[in-house]
Design an enzyme around this catalytic site. Structure first.
Site, PDB file in Angstrom:
ATOM      1  N   GLU A  67       7.902   2.560  14.527  1.00 40.50           N
ATOM      2  CA  GLU A  67       8.533   3.202  13.791  1.00 40.50           C
ATOM      3  C   GLU A  67       8.444   4.688  13.775  1.00 40.50           C
ATOM      4  OE1 GLU A  67       6.843   0.935   9.862  1.00 40.50           O
ATOM      5  OE2 GLU A  67       8.949   0.341   9.803  1.00 40.50           O
ATOM      6  N   ASN A 125       0.656  -1.223   0.122  1.00 36.86           N
ATOM      7  CA  ASN A 125      -0.126   0.014  -0.043  1.00 36.86           C
ATOM      8  C   ASN A 125       0.889   1.197  -0.113  1.00 36.86           C
ATOM      9  OD1 ASN A 125       0.895  -0.531   2.637  1.00 36.86           O
ATOM     10  ND2 ASN A 125      -1.240   0.016   3.455  1.00 36.86           N
ATOM     11  N   CYS A 138      -3.414   0.508   6.832  1.00 36.25           N
ATOM     12  CA  CYS A 138      -3.630  -0.493   7.866  1.00 36.25           C
ATOM     13  C   CYS A 138      -4.271  -0.034   9.079  1.00 36.25           C
ATOM     14  CB  CYS A 138      -2.122  -0.624   8.162  1.00 36.25           C
ATOM     15  SG  CYS A 138      -0.973   0.673   8.468  1.00 36.25           S
ATOM     16  N   GLU A 174       4.765  -4.266  11.783  1.00 37.57           N
ATOM     17  CA  GLU A 174       3.705  -3.481  11.380  1.00 37.57           C
ATOM     18  C   GLU A 174       2.518  -4.246  10.777  1.00 37.57           C
ATOM     19  OE1 GLU A 174       3.639  -0.501  12.455  1.00 37.57           O
ATOM     20  OE2 GLU A 174       5.297  -0.061  13.343  1.00 37.57           O
TER      21      GLU A 174
END
Ligand code: NAD
Length: 484
Positions: free
Chosen positions: A458, A153, A284, A250
């Site tokens: 992150e 994505n 997400c 993630e």
């Protein structure tokens, strides 16, 4: 083919090909046209990538943080100068509208390179005073070869979010993009070399899951960072655990967004649009379970439908287009199946719900109302433009329902009651929370999930902890006594 790169992989400063690898067709989702043909990495390519990455690591770590940072910041500048071309490529690769890719993809990658480039010079250990002049100091050391594995994505962003902190800390990085969107990471690798990076510090190899798995299990790899689904995360985490490797995960989500009666309707609708339909819903952290308090429900649904009519669906390369196709036919079919399930299980289709005729993998933005907690569309990650609107009465009830999921990536609340806003976010079981906004992800702030949605963070200074480790050194200046 209009986006064919020189070769499939970029290793040790140059493009490399091995046509023995399985074919990967790259498809422009707006038309179904094959725009490039690549090959998945063979064992020989994987070996080349790891060997080159290992060979480059010691010299890269030995450079000063200032020198490493300068290279990363130069790469960020080049990415910004080429933002138009990189955004067009990202649109061809993913189908996301240029209106989005030109502001959220290469630019976000550049932000990460600039931010971590800026931090590189200030990464230090500490000095801890002990009695009698003794002391302890810590050295912040690189982990070694760090592998990044990406989802489809945000291909450029994911490549940079993983490479930038790794490289800032003196590691080398091998990135395997998603097989669905392999093109833009190669450009990042080219740009790194142009920016003065030593060959081998950032290698890109293509491949399906087996290539990712081979990298994860290789004993010479010190760390793995995956962006992907929860099922893949479980496999990669388990494989990394066998080698006691560092991990960042993630993963997916089914995040709640709670809209109280006192919220500003227009802002709440904006949040719901940003949190469900950006990138055609393929984000997400999307807040796909939209809990709306009964008093505001009708006003919310009415304005939402009016504003969804304004979505410009069409050629994603046209800057006017604000809603593009799904990334692939496969993903389109997955989402269509969920829409069917929603109807079967009794949710009320309030907007959209159909595939758009013509070439390309287009689907209408879709809203279900009167959704209940037990329905499949309210429990599973759909990863498409499907919003579920659920009713609620009071705060305690909605918070318990919002948290009743294995996921914990993100959560949002819309209210004008300041106290309630902070009380609700304190109660959310999620790594990334929003008050009267949704889906912001600036590089300066930590991003990541809790529960099944992930491990580690992150972005921000927090990422440094996940790409380096501390060595503790005890120093005795006084005489040393022993019992015998
Ligand atoms: P996916 O899990 O199918 O694949 C992700 C990557 O893992 C791909 O590169 C794939 O080739 C690789 N892979 C597959 N099996 C592997 C294995 N056994 N070992 C090593 N690597 C393997 O996910 P996807 O369909 O590409 O992306 C969508 C998913 O990613 C969604 O669940 C979404 O929520 C999640 N996602 C999470 C974030 C986040 O930051 N939390 C961001 C974007 C996407």
């Amino acid at each position: 083919m209009r986006a064919q790169p020189q070769a499939s992989h970029f290793i040790n400063g140059a493009y490399v090909e091995d046509t023995a690898g399985a074919e990967i067709d790259v498809i422009f989702p707006a038309t179904g046209e094959v725009i490039a043909k690549l090959h998945s990495a063979t064992p020989a390519i994987i070996e080349q990538a790891i060997t080159s990455s290992l060979a480059a690591q010691a010299d890269w770590e030995a450079m000063t943080g200032t020198e490493r940072g300068r290279i990363l910041r130069r790469a960020a500048d080049i990415i910004r100068e080429r933002n138009h071309d990189l955004s067009v490529l990202e649109t061809l690769d993913t189908g996301k509208p240029y209106q989005e890719t030109s502001v959220a993809d290469a630019t976000s990658g550049a932000d990460a390179l600039e931010y971590f480039g800026g931090l590189a010079a200030s990464l230090t250990g500490e000095h801890i005073q002990m009695p009698d002049g003794d002391f302890v100091y810590t050295r912040r050391e690189a982990l070694g070869v760090c592998v990044g594995i990406g989802a489809w994505n945000y291909p450029t962003q994911i490549a940079c979010w993983k490479a930038a902190p790794a490289l800032a800390c003196g590691n080398t990085s091998i990135f395997k993009p998603s097989e669905t969107t392999p093109l833009s990471a190669l450009k990042v690798a080219e740009i790194m070399i142009e920016a003065g990076a030593p060959a081998g510090i950032f290698n890109v190899i293509q491949g399906y899951g087996d290539v990712g798995a081979a990298l994860v299990t290789d004993p010479r790899v010190a760390k793995v960072s995956l962006t992907g689904s929860v099922p893949t995360g479980r496999k990669v985490y388990a494989a990394a655990a066998a080698g006691m490797k560092h991990v960042t995960m993630e993963l997916g989500g089914k995040s709640p967004m709670i809209i109280f009666d006192d919220a500003d309707v227009e802002n709440a609708v904006s949040g719901a649009i940003l949190g469900n339909f950006y990138s055609s819903g393929q984000v997400c952290s999307n807040g796909t379970r939209v809990f709306v308090q009964k008093g505001i429900k009708e006003a919310f649904l009415k304005r939402l439908a009016e504003r969804l009519e304004n979505a410009v669906i069409g050629d994603p390369l046209d800057p006017e287009t604000s809603f593009g196709p799904m990334v692939s036919e496969g993903q389109l079919n997955i989402v269509m199946n969920y829409i069917e399930k929603g109807k079967e299980e009794g949710a009320r289709l309030a907007f959209g719900g159909a595939r758009i005729d013509g070439e390309g993998f287009y689907l209408q933005p879709t809203v279900f109302a009167d959704v209940t907690d037990d329905m499949t569309i309210a429990r599973e990650e759909i990863f498409g433009p499907v919003m579920s609107v659920l009713d609620f009465d009071d705060e305690d009830e909605v918070l318990a329902r919002a948290n009743d999921t294995e996921f914990g990536l993100a959560a949002g609340v819309f209210t004008n009651d300041l106290t309630r806003a902070h009380r609700v976010v304190a109660g959310f079981e999620a790594g990334t929370c929003y008050i009267n906004t949704y889906n912001d992800a600036p590089v300066e702030a930590p991003f990541g999930g809790s529960k099944a949605s992930g491990v580690g963070r992150e972005n921000s200074k927090a990422a440094i902890e996940h790409y380096s480790e501390l060595k503790t050194v005890y120093v005795r200046l006084s005489d040393l006594e022993a019992p015998f």
